[in-house]
Design an enzyme around this catalytic site. Structure first.
Site, mmCIF file in Angstrom:
data_model
loop_
_atom_site.group_PDB
_atom_site.id
_atom_site.type_symbol
_atom_site.label_atom_id
_atom_site.label_comp_id
_atom_site.label_asym_id
_atom_site.label_seq_id
_atom_site.Cartn_x
_atom_site.Cartn_y
_atom_site.Cartn_z
ATOM 1 C CE1 TYR A 144 74.793 125.289 -11.217
ATOM 2 C CE2 TYR A 144 73.192 124.191 -9.814
ATOM 3 C CZ TYR A 144 73.741 124.402 -11.067
ATOM 4 O OH TYR A 144 73.244 123.741 -12.163
ATOM 5 C CG ASP A 238 68.824 129.244 -4.498
ATOM 6 O OD1 ASP A 238 68.065 128.341 -4.092
ATOM 7 O OD2 ASP A 238 69.506 129.139 -5.534
ATOM 8 C CE LYS A 266 69.310 120.423 -4.353
ATOM 9 N NZ LYS A 266 69.945 119.462 -5.230
HETATM 10 N N1 HOZ Z 1 73.587 120.540 -8.799
HETATM 11 C C1 HOZ Z 1 73.142 119.437 -8.037
HETATM 12 C C2 HOZ Z 1 73.687 119.442 -6.659
HETATM 13 N N2 HOZ Z 1 74.129 120.657 -6.165
HETATM 14 C C3 HOZ Z 1 73.522 118.151 -8.696
HETATM 15 C C4 HOZ Z 1 72.325 117.451 -9.118
HETATM 16 C C5 HOZ Z 1 72.562 116.140 -9.804
HETATM 17 O O1 HOZ Z 1 73.562 115.975 -10.481
HETATM 18 O O2 HOZ Z 1 71.723 115.272 -9.685
#
Ligand code: HOZ
Length: 430
Positions: A144, A238, A266
């Site tokens: 992702y 990534d 992050k």
């Molecule tokens: N895509 C984020 C974790 N892989 C989720 C982020 C969120 O929902 O705060």
């Protein structure tokens, strides 16, 4: 334990916000139940609006490596706020954070800050296309890279959680340039290169965290590097999730594979919205205003966010052993849970990278997205609900990674293991 206030809040939110949440995976849909509305965080704990206290293994999906309300990050933010929230003009804070990133990542000479991981990756892809003059990209099923159009193809994280890894609303004309390969399978990448001589880049989470935690094999990454070099394509790591979590100096420092572009997010924002992408000077020189590849943002390099990120990375650099300490704790956690599961006849696959941990209810090792989908999702949902009742907040999807912080103590870990033993017994007896 009552969660009435959360239930009521969720009902109200659903009338105003699609699904009641601002990011799909938060909705608890794949595990059932109601998402908890959070009142506050305290170190390794979360407190919901009903006053329940949970050990937090989500840590805002990764950013909070020092836990909630870390004093030095909080002070840095307060100090920055007193000077103004945003200027839309350069500040010294951006250069200071850039210096740290460049120092920590051998592959990065220059870095640009943006406001999210999605933005970082979207911009990195544009840069790779602009640099090579090619259109196609290769991504891996189950990885992702945020929700930009060309990357929302067979994606992990929330997209996998809801079974729509490729989204309506993304024109086929956009995704025809996205070629798919299988994680940890070099033959599938060779096939992409055989099918197209127009590949700008291969993008990979070198430590995949969005199909659960599935690290890439070292040999696979080395072969990927060779294939990219042989075909004139760039390699993008990534590390939005794994950056500063799995290791201080990037996956390149533990795999020996140097990427051309790295994307970060992050932890780099210390809990504030920050993303970044960096590369060697020659590639970054293509970026506007030095070069022709356009990218911009009103809140990019926001001074408050930069201050938080600088405080977080400085603290990490000064305590460089922290990631090893967290790795031992994370390993103890998943090994303890695995043993507890085994005593109830349940097989768990486990792994850790620094302060990231992952587990699958799966008879076989998980090396790619297909393997991950063979895990027992119903058992995961029961485990999640049981642990929540016990006061332990795990990610509400099996396609996510768990995180610990420096505020997650050994005692908390031991108590979690004991709670997991109770939950496994309950599940297997019931
Ligand atoms: N895509 C984020 C974790 N892989 C989720 C982020 C969120 O929902 O705060």
């Amino acid at each position: 334990m009552s969660t009435e206030a959360s239930k009521k809040a969720f009902e109200e939110a659903q009338g105003l916000i699609p699904g009641g949440v601002d990011s799909p995976v938060r909705a608890f849909k794949s595990v059932g139940g109601t998402p908890l509305f959070i009142q506050e965080g305290q170190g390794g704990y979360l407190i919901d609006i009903d006053g329940n206290k949970y050990v937090d293994y989500v840590q805002s999906w990764g950013p909070l490596i020092f836990g909630h309300r870390d004093e030095s990050i909080e002070n840095a933010i307060i100090d920055a706020v007193k000077h103004g929230l945003s200027f839309g003009a350069p500040t010294l804070a951006e250069t200071e954070l850039a210096k740290l990133v460049v120092e920590l990542f051998d592959s990065i000479d220059k870095v640009r800050f943006v406001s999210s991981g999605t933005e970082a990756v979207m911009s990195a892809i544009r840069l790779a296309r602009g640099y090579t003059g090619r259109d196609d990209i290769v991504k891996f099923t189950g990885c992702y890279h945020g929700h930009s159009d060309s990357l929302l193809v067979e994606a992990g994280s929330g997209a996998a959680t809801f079974g729509n890894p490729s989204s309506p609303g993304v024109p086929a004309d956009f995704t025809k340039h996205t070629l798919l390969a299988e994680y940890n399978n070099i033959e599938s990448v060779k096939k992409c290169f055989a099918d197209s001589s127009n590949i700008a880049c291969v993008i990979i989470e070198p430590i995949a965290g969005n199909m659960g935690l599935v690290p890439a094999d070292k040999e696979f990454l080395h072969e990927l590097r060779e294939l990219c070099d042989a075909n004139g394509a760039l390699l993008i790591f990534d590390e939005v999730m794994s950056g500063f979590r799995a290791t201080l100096r990037g996956a390149e420092s533990i795999t020996g594979v140097t990427p051309d572009i790295v994307t970060l997010g992050k932890v780099i924002g210390g809990g504030m919205p920050v993303g970044a992408f960096g590369a060697r000077a020659e590639i970054m020189a293509k970026l506007s205003p030095e070069g022709p590849v356009y990218q911009a943002g009103t809140l990019s390099g926001n001074p408050v966010a930069m201050a938080a990120g600088y405080a977080a990375l400085t603290k990490l650099k000064q305590n460089s052993r922290v990631i090893d300490v967290l790795n031992s704790r994370a390993a103890r956690l998943v090994e303890g849970m695995q043993t507890a599961a085994k005593e109830c006849g349940i097989t768990m696959q486990i792994d850790t990278r620094g302060s990231m941990f992952g587990f699958f209810f799966n008879e076989n090792p998980v090396k790619n997205f297909h393997d991950a989908t063979q895990s027992d999702a119903k058992l995961f949902a029961k485990f999640h609900a049981g642990m929540l009742q016990e006061g332990y907040y795990f990610a509400c999807s099996l396609y996510e990674t768990g995180f610990i912080s420096t505020a997650t103590t050994d005692t908390m870990i031991e108590e979690t293991i004991s709670a997991s033993a109770r939950v496994f017994k309950e599940i297997t007896n019931g």
